[in-house]
Each structure stands twice: as C-alpha cells, then as structure tokens.
Design a protein around this motif. Structure first.
Motif, PDB file in Angstrom:
ATOM      1  N   VAL A  94     -16.892   3.973   5.985  1.00 30.83           N
ATOM      2  CA  VAL A  94     -15.628   4.351   5.351  1.00 30.83           C
ATOM      3  C   VAL A  94     -15.298   3.281   4.319  1.00 30.83           C
ATOM      4  CG1 VAL A  94     -13.173   4.795   5.743  1.00 30.83           C
ATOM      5  CG2 VAL A  94     -14.841   5.466   7.483  1.00 30.83           C
ATOM      6  N   SER A  95     -15.133   3.696   3.059  1.00 27.04           N
ATOM      7  CA  SER A  95     -14.831   2.716   2.001  1.00 27.04           C
ATOM      8  C   SER A  95     -13.483   2.062   2.280  1.00 27.04           C
ATOM      9  CB  SER A  95     -14.749   3.395   0.637  1.00 27.04           C
ATOM     10  OG  SER A  95     -15.852   4.222   0.458  1.00 27.04           O
ATOM     11  N   LEU A  96     -13.401   0.782   1.937  1.00 25.92           N
ATOM     12  CA  LEU A  96     -12.156   0.051   2.163  1.00 25.92           C
ATOM     13  C   LEU A  96     -11.061   0.565   1.232  1.00 25.92           C
ATOM     14  CD1 LEU A  96     -13.533  -3.556   2.588  1.00 25.92           C
ATOM     15  CD2 LEU A  96     -12.534  -2.090   4.350  1.00 25.92           C
ATOM     16  N   PRO A  97      -9.798   0.427   1.667  1.00 24.98           N
ATOM     17  CA  PRO A  97      -8.716   0.962   0.851  1.00 24.98           C
ATOM     18  C   PRO A  97      -8.595   0.262  -0.495  1.00 24.98           C
ATOM     19  CG  PRO A  97      -7.890   0.052   2.915  1.00 24.98           C
ATOM     20  CD  PRO A  97      -9.333  -0.211   2.875  1.00 24.98           C
ATOM     21  N   LYS A  98      -8.740   1.043  -1.490  1.00 25.54           N
ATOM     22  CA  LYS A  98      -8.512   0.552  -2.858  1.00 25.54           C
ATOM     23  C   LYS A  98      -8.326   1.807  -3.680  1.00 25.54           C
ATOM     24  CE  LYS A  98     -10.650  -1.984  -6.610  1.00 25.54           C
ATOM     25  NZ  LYS A  98     -11.919  -2.365  -7.190  1.00 25.54           N
ATOM     26  N   ILE A  99      -7.134   2.023  -4.140  1.00 26.90           N
ATOM     27  CA  ILE A  99      -6.865   3.278  -4.850  1.00 26.90           C
ATOM     28  C   ILE A  99      -7.511   3.255  -6.226  1.00 26.90           C
ATOM     29  CG2 ILE A  99      -5.060   4.720  -5.858  1.00 26.90           C
ATOM     30  CD1 ILE A  99      -3.278   3.667  -3.546  1.00 26.90           C
ATOM     31  N   VAL A 100      -8.325   4.263  -6.486  1.00 20.70           N
ATOM     32  CA  VAL A 100      -8.938   4.397  -7.807  1.00 20.70           C
ATOM     33  C   VAL A 100      -8.547   5.754  -8.347  1.00 20.70           C
ATOM     34  CG1 VAL A 100     -11.109   4.463  -9.096  1.00 20.70           C
ATOM     35  CG2 VAL A 100     -10.891   2.967  -7.101  1.00 20.70           C
ATOM     36  N   MET A 101      -7.762   5.778  -9.369  1.00 22.34           N
ATOM     37  CA  MET A 101      -7.334   7.065  -9.939  1.00 22.34           C
ATOM     38  C   MET A 101      -7.395   6.947 -11.448  1.00 22.34           C
ATOM     39  SD  MET A 101      -4.480   9.489  -8.599  1.00 22.34           S
ATOM     40  CE  MET A 101      -3.956  10.980  -9.424  1.00 22.34           C
ATOM     41  N   THR A 102      -8.276   7.707 -12.069  1.00 27.43           N
ATOM     42  CA  THR A 102      -8.404   7.587 -13.530  1.00 27.43           C
ATOM     43  C   THR A 102      -8.097   8.913 -14.196  1.00 27.43           C
ATOM     44  OG1 THR A 102     -10.752   8.051 -13.295  1.00 27.43           O
ATOM     45  CG2 THR A 102     -10.107   5.749 -13.467  1.00 27.43           C
TER      46      THR A 102
ATOM     47  N   ALA B 257      -8.725   3.431   4.516  1.00 29.80           N
ATOM     48  CA  ALA B 257      -9.810   4.069   3.758  1.00 29.80           C
ATOM     49  C   ALA B 257      -9.379   4.204   2.307  1.00 29.80           C
ATOM     50  CB  ALA B 257     -10.119   5.456   4.338  1.00 29.80           C
ATOM     51  N   ALA B 258     -10.361   4.130   1.414  1.00 31.80           N
ATOM     52  CA  ALA B 258     -10.066   4.219  -0.019  1.00 31.80           C
ATOM     53  C   ALA B 258      -9.823   5.661  -0.432  1.00 31.80           C
ATOM     54  CB  ALA B 258     -11.246   3.652  -0.800  1.00 31.80           C
ATOM     55  N   PHE B 259      -9.033   5.842  -1.482  1.00 29.47           N
ATOM     56  CA  PHE B 259      -8.886   7.165  -2.091  1.00 29.47           C
ATOM     57  C   PHE B 259      -9.479   7.087  -3.491  1.00 29.47           C
ATOM     58  CE2 PHE B 259      -5.903  10.136  -4.540  1.00 29.47           C
ATOM     59  CZ  PHE B 259      -6.747  11.225  -4.359  1.00 29.47           C
ATOM     60  N   HIS B 260     -10.653   7.693  -3.651  1.00 30.45           N
ATOM     61  CA  HIS B 260     -11.311   7.708  -4.958  1.00 30.45           C
ATOM     62  C   HIS B 260     -11.109   9.079  -5.589  1.00 30.45           C
ATOM     63  CE1 HIS B 260     -13.337   3.915  -4.312  1.00 30.45           C
ATOM     64  NE2 HIS B 260     -13.825   4.341  -3.160  1.00 30.45           N
ATOM     65  N   TYR B 261     -10.387   9.114  -6.673  1.00 32.02           N
ATOM     66  CA  TYR B 261     -10.223  10.391  -7.384  1.00 32.02           C
ATOM     67  C   TYR B 261     -10.400  10.127  -8.870  1.00 32.02           C
ATOM     68  CZ  TYR B 261      -8.124  14.515  -9.481  1.00 32.02           C
ATOM     69  OH  TYR B 261      -7.904  15.639 -10.239  1.00 32.02           O
TER      70      TYR B 261
END
Lengths: 102, 452
Positions: A94-102, B257-261
């Motif tokens: 499970v990827s560690l929490p890091k919000i990536v929104m582009t 957990a990461a949120f990749h969007y």
C-alpha cells in the motif's frame, strides 16, 4: 359504589403487573434445562449427547449472568468493538499517504 | 473546456440562471475562483432550490441555512482577500443525516433518534469546512441506513416522483440528481451509494474500507461502513474524495494510503476486466450495459473476460454488527417506534441476529479473509473490472472485502436511469476514477437532467 369498583380495578391491575413482573424476572433466572439446550442446539444446527449437555449447563448460566451484566452498561453507538477489520492482506503493498492530484 | 463554457458567462447568467443547478463542482469552482459569482449568491441559489423542490422529493431532514450563509460569507471574504483554498471553496453541499454537525439534529432517519443532537462535528464535516465547502442541508436516509423510508415521507426519485430514490443515501442522491446541490456525502455498508446513485442517475464513489474517517458517523457495521461522495461527474468525485479522505486520530480503523489521481492519465494502459458471464445474462440493464461495453471497445479499451471467486453467504456479519450497534433499541423495546416493522426490516433483523453464535460470526470472518485472498488473485490479473451495478455478486463481495468502486449513469430504461460500475484494487481509487472519467466524458448520460 363507583369508588369501590375503581379500587377493585386498580387492585386487579396491581395483581396482573405483579404476576407479569414475577414471570418476567423468573424468565431470566430460571435454571437452564436440557430441553432448553436441545432447542437452542436445533436453532444453531448442532448435535450434542446427554452428558455433553449436562456438563455445559452451569457454564451457560454463568454466561447468561455475564450477558445481563453487560447489558446494564448500555454502550452508546459511538463505542466500537476492540476488533478492527483491515482489508490489507500480508504481503500487499500500500503506497504511503501522499496526495498527488494533477 | 471550462474556459469556453464561461466565455459568455454574464449573458448566460442573465438568460439561463437556472442552469447553474446542473454545473459540476469543477465548473462552479471556476466561477467562484474567477469571482464571476459569489459563494453567497450560489448558496442562496441552492438553498432556494432545496426549499422549492423538497416538498416534492422529501430529501431534506434539516436545512442548515444559518451555517451555510455564515460559511458562504466567510468564503467570499477569504477569496476576495486572495486566500483561495481550492476547488471546494465556497461550494454548497449536503450531508447524509448520519454525520454529526454541531448545533443541528443528527437523526439517523429514525423515529427513536429524530430529536437527537450530537454537539460536535464529524471529521468529514470538519474536513469539508477546512476545504471551504458550505453545508446547506442534512439529507434524508433510510431509517438507520436501510432503503428510502425514514420518519418523514419517502424520499423520491427525481426522474419519477411516484417512485422512491432507493437508499440508504436517499436524500444525497435525490438532491444531487435534481440539481438541488452540486454534491453530497453518502455512505455505504452494502449498496447505499451504488443503489441510490443508480436509481437517481448520479455518479458515486464508494471508497476502499479505511479511507475516510467515520468519526461522528452513525455506526451500522464497524467492519463494513464506508463514506463517499455522490456527485454529478467522476471528476467531482475525485475532487470531493481528495478533501475527505486521509488521516484522523479519532478513527483508529483508518489505513494510511496514498491517493494518486492524474486527470491526464490514459487508462488504456490499465488491465481492464469485465464480468462476462454477468453481462451475458438477461437482466434489467442488459441492453444499456452492452452498449457501454461496445462503446468502450470502440474507444480502444481492451476488455478481458474474468470471473469472481465463489463467495460464501456472509450476511451474518452485518446482521450481528448492526444488531450490536442498536442493541439498545432491541432491549428497550424502542424498536417498536421505527417506521418499517415488516419481516425484512431492522427490528426483526436485530432480534434475529440475537441467535447468531459468536463462534459462527468469527468463522464467517475467517471465510471473509479467504474471500479477500481470492479477490487479491483477481486483482493480480487486472487493475480494474467492470460489472453490472445490480444483480451479480460483485457488490456483495466487495463490500465485504473493502474494495472501492465508481458507479456512473449509462443510459435510461422506461424513463429512469441505468448505471454501470467500475471496481478496483484496494486504495487505487485514482485508477478507477481515471477509467470511469474517460468513459463518462465520451457519453452524455450524466448531462441529462430530470424535469420537476
């Protein structure tokens, strides 16, 4: 005359409440019998011998005492059980929490 | 696309102001950010619509008008001062009435709790406030999260107001579908986002278990409850989900957990499965689903037929947990106050669950672990799979295994919406959203609106 009738009705009501109360109370303190266990076992799809049933009767009564004690504590809806479901299985990444929104 | 739509905004507002009801969050955010409309004006617009159409739809428990106007004014001041918080800043929304909001009732849709006030904010309400969103209404829900029957009049489907909205996120789906709010928060334990979204034609995201804090939310099933957005588009679901997901020390069941969007991600890179046997059956949405799969293939998606593993009947898990959560009602006899007293309703279900042995509850949960292992194998083959929203086993299985899904409208049958579901890996909401977005934007179904 009306007052006597009214008193009699109140008396009858008192008797009914007393009897019902005694019956309800008795329901929770009655000895658990072999027949009770056989009935419960039927509901749960279990089969037990006479001696097995005899052995478990005292334990069932202890457990019922505990249930009644627990219920007096009336936990509110926001009190969760000390068991936490986790959908993540061993070895799952499970990827560690890091919000990536582009 | 957004810019061109707003090029003639002033003329548009003068001529078609009512069309604001159908704007997405992304579009409304652009109007607010560029100060073409104030949050106060937008909030008043949606409050007026809620007041006008609630007598037809019965989707509101409590209007939070004072709070909404206060939050909207604050948003306008901040935006004017250059403190723009992001896409939800100044955007009105509604919350299912199982989320606590200070100073307002939290009724759980149920007669025994209809005057309950929980004087704190649920974490989701706090997170949305921090994002600048404006809470306009607490929305109806089927009593204790079942169906569309609550202590008021049954919540209606805006596409056919003779029928119910389904539930249990009844008011959330009904209000968004009818353009009474741009988005709403719903919850799902076993279909409560998917089902009303299907019936009302909204787009819903049911996140992975452990994604969104449940602090301040009514507990029905500690191991199955999930909170998610109900919106007008897939992209809006991503925007709202980003704001509500993530850490909260008040909820120990959360899983980091990461949120990749990535809105520009090409989902053709994904391995996409579909439940061929389920789609081949004759069922209500068969024709609409067939057209959708055909369209996806035309768009260049390669769809691989897959099957789900055998699944045991795990229903005693929800039965036992819900009966424990509301044991107070069973023991006190207050369950007699509840609206639905038929066999297939909570009061009888709670009593029935009293006859589930603890050993059987734990055994069922061990079989659940096995099912999770089997589903992990499915997701070694594909990244996402497509399934009929109703009828098959996917909805039941994934609500027990915690996998996320996105439900979107994909057509109409007898004048009412149909839907299709995209299901994905745990904590991979971003990929499901990317795929569903690309498909949705190639269709017009989500742009159809009911006439009230």
């Amino acid at each position: 005359m009306d007052r006597i009738r009214k008193s009699f009705r109140l008396f009858l009501l008192f008797v009914v409440i007393f009897v019902l109360g005694a019956f309800t109370g008795q329901f929770f303190t009655d000895k658990i019998t072999e027949a009770d266990v056989r009935g419960a076992a039927k509901i749960f799809g279990l089969e037990m011998s006479q001696s097995e049933i005899d052995s478990l009767l005292p334990g069932l009564e202890d457990a019922r005492t505990a249930y009644l004690a627990h219920r007096k504590m009336t936990p509110s809806n926001d009190l969760g059980p000390a068991l936490w479901f986790n959908p993540v299985l061993p070895g799952m990444n499970v990827s560690l929490p890091k919000i990536v929104m582009t | 696309m957004v810019q061109s739509r707003f090029a003639g905004y002033e003329r548009f507002v003068a001529q078609n102001r009512d069309d604001l009801a159908w704007y997405t969050v992304r579009e409304l955010a652009e109007l607010i950010r560029s100060k073409q409309i104030s949050s106060e004006e937008l909030t008043r617009f949606f409050l007026d619509r809620l007041k006008k159409y609630d007598p037809q739809l019965h989707c509101v428990v409590t209007l939070t008008e004072d709070l909404a106007m206060e939050q909207a004014k604050r948003a306008d001041v901040e935006i004017k001062a250059g403190k723009y918080r992001g896409l939800l800043h100044g955007i009105p929304y509604g919350a299912k009435d199982l989320l606590a909001a200070r100073k307002y009732k939290t009724t759980w849709g149920s007669v025994p709790y209809k005057d309950q006030v929980l004087d704190y904010d649920a974490t989701v309400i706090k997170k949305l406030e921090a994002a600048g969103a404006v809470l306009c209404a607490k929305l109806t829900m089927g009593e204790l999260a079942w169906g569309d029957v609550w202590f008021g009049e049954m919540t209606r489907n805006p596409w056919d107001t003779k029928t119910g909205s389904s539930g249990s996120s009844a008011g959330s789906a009904s209000s968004v579908s009818a353009g009474l709010l741009p988005f709403a928060i719903g919850t799902e334990t076993l279909g409560s986002i998917v089902s009303p979204s299907t019936v009302c034609g909204t787009t819903g995201l049911r996140p992975s278990y452990g994604r969104v804090s449940r602090h301040g939310a009514m507990a029905l099933s500690w191991s199955m409850d999930k909170i998610g957005p109900i919106c007008r588009s897939v992209e809006d679901c991503a925007i709202v989900f980003q704001a509500i997901q993530g850490a909260d020390p008040m909820d120990v069941s959360l899983i980091p957990a990461a949120f990749h969007y990535d809105a520009n991600f090409d989902p053709r890179q994904l391995k996409i499965g579909y439940l061929k046997k389920d789609f081949d059956r004759r069922y209500a949405f068969h024709d609409q689903d067939s057209v959708a799969l055909h369209r996806m293939r035309e768009m260049g998606f390669k769809l691989v037929p897959i099957e789900l593993p055998p699944s045991p009947d795990l229903s005693i898990i929800l039965s036992a947990e819900s009966a424990a959560a509301f044991d107070e009602l069973t023991l006190s006899g207050k369950d007699d106050l509840m609206r639905r007293q038929i066999k297939n309703a909570w009061p009888n279900s709670f009593r029935e669950a009293r006859f589930i042995p603890a050993v059987e509850y734990l055994q069922a949960n061990r079989l659940r672990t096995k099912l999770m292992q089997e589903m992990q194998k499915v997701f070694q083959e594909v990244d996402v799979y497509i399934n009929p929203s109703w009828g098959g086993r996917s909805l039941n299985i994934t609500n027990h295994t915690g996998h996320p899904c996105v439900v979107i409208p994909n057509g109409f049958r007898n004048g009412r919406p149909t839907s299709l579901t995209f299901t994905g890996k745990l904590f991979e909401e971003g990929k499901i959203l990317s795929l569903a977005k690309v498909y949705q934007e190639a269709t017009e179904h989500h742009k159809q609106h009911p006439q009230l």
